[in-house]
Every structure is written in C-alpha cells, then in structure tokens.
Design an enzyme around this catalytic site. Structure first.
Site, short mmCIF file in Angstrom:
data_model
loop_
_atom_site.label_atom_id
_atom_site.label_comp_id
_atom_site.label_asym_id
_atom_site.label_seq_id
_atom_site.Cartn_x
_atom_site.Cartn_y
_atom_site.Cartn_z
N LYS A 79 32.29 23.95 1.06
CA LYS A 79 31.00 24.18 0.39
C LYS A 79 29.90 22.75 0.88
O LYS A 79 30.28 21.79 1.56
CB LYS A 79 30.93 24.32 -0.51
N SER A 154 26.21 29.47 -6.00
CA SER A 154 25.62 29.52 -4.34
C SER A 154 26.77 29.35 -3.59
O SER A 154 26.43 28.68 -2.37
CB SER A 154 24.32 28.09 -5.33
N SER A 178 28.19 29.23 -10.12
CA SER A 178 28.19 29.07 -8.07
C SER A 178 29.75 29.62 -7.94
O SER A 178 29.99 29.17 -6.61
CB SER A 178 27.76 27.89 -7.82
N1 GLN Z 1 22.49 30.63 -10.33
C1 GLN Z 1 22.72 29.76 -11.06
C2 GLN Z 1 21.53 28.81 -11.07
O1 GLN Z 1 20.60 29.00 -9.47
C3 GLN Z 1 24.20 28.39 -10.83
C4 GLN Z 1 23.85 27.61 -9.86
C5 GLN Z 1 25.00 26.52 -9.84
O2 GLN Z 1 25.86 26.96 -10.52
N2 GLN Z 1 25.16 25.90 -8.74
O3 GLN Z 1 21.55 27.45 -11.10
#
Ligand code: GLN
Length: 478
Positions: A79, A154, A178
């Site tokens: 990532k 994400s 994410s």
């Molecule tokens: N969807 C969550 C957010 O927008 C999770 C993001 C993450 O785990 N980095 O914060």
C-alpha cells in the site's frame, strides 16, 4: 496465466518440484499487471526491473543450493502509505507526489529479508481515509469482480491487486477497517493484527492509536505466513508489545471446539443487508452443527462505535497531518509568497476534500471549548467499549460479526460522508479496542458480489484466530 493461489503452491513449484523459476513467476505477474492494471488502477507504480532482478537473485540462490527465506517467490504489493527506501510513497495524496522515502518500513525490510519480491506500490484512499478508494488523488481503483463497483478502502488497491492476481499477497493498513473491508468487497482474506504486534515504523500515520499494518491474501494460511514475518518487537516502534511471537502456521489444523459470541445488535442492525444476515445466520448454524458453542450477547452501544471512531481518529489525524506544511517534504504551492502562504496554499492545494474535512473536524474536537464535549468524552466511551468487549471475551474465544453491512457498492453511491462513515460500523470496533480481527469470505450474494464474516479475538491471540478461521474456511468453503 498460472493461478498461483497460495504461498505453499508457489513454493512447491519453485522449490520442491523446481518446475518454474522465480523470474518466470514475476514475469507472469508483470504480464497480468500489464493486462489488467490499466483498467483496475490498483498499482500506482510497478517496480518491474527491480522485481526481475530480485527474482534472478533468488533463482541463483536456488541454483547454488543456498538457504532461502520463508517468503521466497512470494510476489508482494505494498500500500502506498508504507515506505520503501529510494521509492516513492505518496499515500495517494497530491501533497506527497514525488516524495521519495529515505528509509524502508520495518515490515518491508522483514519481507525482503525473507526473499519476498516487492512488485509495486498500491493505490489507496488519500492518507488511508475512506472506505471505497474514491478519495485517492490518483484515481479510483475498480473492483476486479465487477468494475462498476468500488473495491472498498482504504486499502482498495491492495485488495484489488490480490483478487485480480496482480500479486500473491499485499500489505495494507487498518485504522478502522481498511484491510478487512476491501478484503470483504473483493472476496479475499484480510487480517488486522492486535495493536502493538506489528511495527508501524515506516507507515504513514493517520490515527496513531488505531493504525496497524497487516496482510491481504487469498487464504488464511497465507495471512499467517506473512504475519509470522512482520510481527514482533522492533526498536523503531515503542508501541510494540514485548510478547514472544508464536508460530502461526504450526497449529492451523488444530480442531478444537470454541465458544463464539455474537453481538445481538450486530445481526439485528437495520443497516445489515438481509442476505448478508442470512449468510451469517447460516454460518452460525454450521458452526453449531460442527460442535462449537454460539452465545448471543447484549451490546447496546453499537451505534456509538462510528461516532467515537470519527471523533478520535480525526483528532489524531489533525495532529499527524500537521507535518505536511509545504516546507519539510512533499508539495509546495507555486503560489506561495511567504511562510504563511506556504502553509496555507500548500495544504489547501495539496490535500483532497475528505482529508481537509477530517483535519477540520479533528481540530474542532480538540479545540479548547469543545475538547471535553467531544475528544475527552470519546476517550471515555472508548474505555467503556474496551471493558465491555473484554468482558465478552473473558468467557468466549471469539466474537463473530459481519465484516460489512452490505456488499461492494457502486461508484458514487455514498455521496454523503455520513453514509460512507456508517459503512464502518462493524470494522471500527476492533481498532477502538485494539484487538485482532480477520475477514474471511462467506458466500456470494445474489448481486454476484462476495459476502464476508469477521472474527475478533483476545489481544495477541492471532494463532487461535488464524487456526479457527483456517478451519472454518476450509471445512465449509462457502
Ligand atoms: N473507512 C475508515 C475511514 O475512513 C477506515 C480507514 C482505515 O482503516 N484506514 O476512516
């Protein structure tokens, strides 16, 4: 292309049967990337020459009969918020475009030491803020199972790359789901380790009391193999626990009967898609039939999870992201004329809408007049949640939940930020309480998209969690 569906299969061909070279393996992934990435947009950059060189080195080691690392022949995507020395890392943000890291994350170093091949960096929501990959400054990632739908976020690029066979395993980060949510949307496995098990040295911080790095893969076993390599103490990350790392693959086939808690409010929640609910209920029935005990427990606070998560993470993000000031690194506005305009214009032009929204929200909840009402209160709610979950896990081995309220949605379906935030209802709990959680596939919806269940365990009980989920994903494969 050959379907290299697991580390064991790849290594069998490469090391035991010796019917394929590492260069050929890498070349096949490169071919798949060339064929599919222009549509899917999972990779922001492919390290083609370098990956082939690493593969040659591994082939030479094999030819010389040298000892190989546990990830020999494993093609990995990372990532774009995990840094790799002398490579770009942008967190999919304009503000870090062309930023080149001067060091590697500990997880990257450890995987390379074990002869993994890092093939490229993967698209994600900007600074890991989002649940659909629509917040990337580098364009949407498409779900390889249905390109009209989001891959989740994400770590959307990580999940899409694994699902489309553009790498065998990927690394992601999980602050509120994410890793698990995109794994669910793309039909693969994703593990968020216990807070403090895996070094975050070299992970671009979003919310430091939540962030964890973890693997996305086709199988639970592959997650276990990657975790084995990346887990454990690191002098560069003081938040790591000093516990001994157990052998995660040794007990994968243990078949013991478990106590599984189900939060009643999680499966009775109005946001839950009825078919996903049916899939979970059927799974619970299968588990009961297989001799496990299912305990339904009360958890009235479920609707506080998302607000608590968003107060705390935005507060932490507003602090973490203050370092992107147009001075130290990354983007500097060409329109800046002095220090003040360097800060203001670089940040205004460099950050995307969602990141700015969160910085402002976080700054607000930390401001003198509102600190007690929001930030301090959310910290107290976090403690209450932690106590409640610890009490449930004192008498149960796992908590089983849906990973997501529904399957992968179409692009633009969640325009309202609150609607998008509410998608995180099942995933943020593990991060709020610092516990490990894994998402595994659980059947296919009539809309053709994969469904997923999530299991959470006690802190540092990854060996049990992996063993159990390996068992239930192999015994009853959807
Ligand atoms: N969807 C969550 C957010 O927008 C999770 C993001 C993450 O785990 N980095 O914060």
């Amino acid at each position: 292309m050959k379907n290299f569906q697991s580390i064991a299969k790849v290594q069998n061909l490469l090391l035991q049967q010796k019917t394929i070279s590492c260069v050929t393996i890498v070349q096949q992934y490169l071919d798949t990337i060339k064929a599919h990435n222009p549509t899917i947009n999972a990779y922001l950059e492919v390290f083609e020459t370098e990956a082939l060189q690493t593969a040659q080195t591994i082939d030479a080691k094999i030819a010389n009969g040298e000892q190989l690392g546990s990830l020999a022949g494993v093609v990995v995507g990372i990532k774009d918020n995990i840094v790799y020395k002398n490579h770009k890392a942008s967190a999919s943000s304009k503000i870090l475009t062309n930023y080149i890291s001067i060091y590697s994350a500990t997880v990257v170093e450890r995987m390379l030491e074990q002869d993994a091949i890092i093939i490229g960096r993967l698209n994600c929501d900007e600074f890991a803020m989002g649940g659909s990959n629509e917040n990337s400054a580098m364009g949407n990632v498409l779900n390889p199972l249905d390109i009209t739908r989001v891959p989740g976020g994400s770590s959307g690029g990580s999940a899409a790359a694994v699902a489309a066979n553009m790498c065998l395993v990927a690394l992601g980060t999980d602050t509120g789901g994410s890793i698990r949510q995109p794994a669910a949307f793309c039909g693969i496995v994703g593990l968020k380790p216990t807070y403090g098990l895996v070094s975050r040295y070299g992970a671009i911080a979003y919310a430091s009391s939540f962030d964890q790095i973890g693997p996305l893969a086709h199988t639970v076993e592959d997650c276990a193999r990657v975790l084995q390599v990346i887990a454990g103490a690191d002098a560069f990350d003081a938040t790591l626990a000093k516990t001994q790392v157990p052998n995660y693959t040794k007990d994968l086939t243990l078949n013991t009967k478990k106590n599984i808690a189900v939060l009643r409010t999680s499966i009775e929640h109005p946001a839950l898609d009825p078919e996903v609910k049916t899939a979970i209920v059927n799974k619970l029935q299968d588990l009961a039939n297989a001799g496990h005990t299912i305990n339904y427990v009360d958890f009235p606070n479920i609707d506080y999870l998302v607000p608590t998560y968003y107060v705390l993470t935005t507060a932490e993000a507003s602090s973490n992201l203050s370092r992107y000031d147009g001075v130290h690194f990354g983007y500097r506005s060409p329109n800046a004329t002095d220090l003040q305009t360097t800060y203001i214009k670089s940040r205004s032009e460099g950050f995307g809408t969602e990141v700015k929204r969160r910085i402002m929200l976080g700054t607000f909840v930390l401001s003198a007049g509102y600190y007690d009402a929001y930030y301090a209160k959310a910290q107290r709610v976090r403690r209450v949640l932690k106590n409640e979950i610890d009490a449930i896990l004192a008498t149960n081995d796992f908590i089983l939940m849906p990973t997501t309220p529904s399957t992968a949605f179409t692009f633009g379906a969640k325009k309202d930020p609150i609607a998008m935030y509410l998608e995180d209802i099942y995933t943020v709990l593990a991060n709020l309480v610092g516990l490990p959680a894994i998402a595994i596939p659980c059947g296919v919806h009539t809309n053709t998209m994969p469904m997923s269940i999530q299991l959470m365990s006690k802190a540092f009980a990854e060996a049990e969690l992996l063993s159990f989920t390996h068992q239930i994903s192999t015994i009853n494969n959807n």
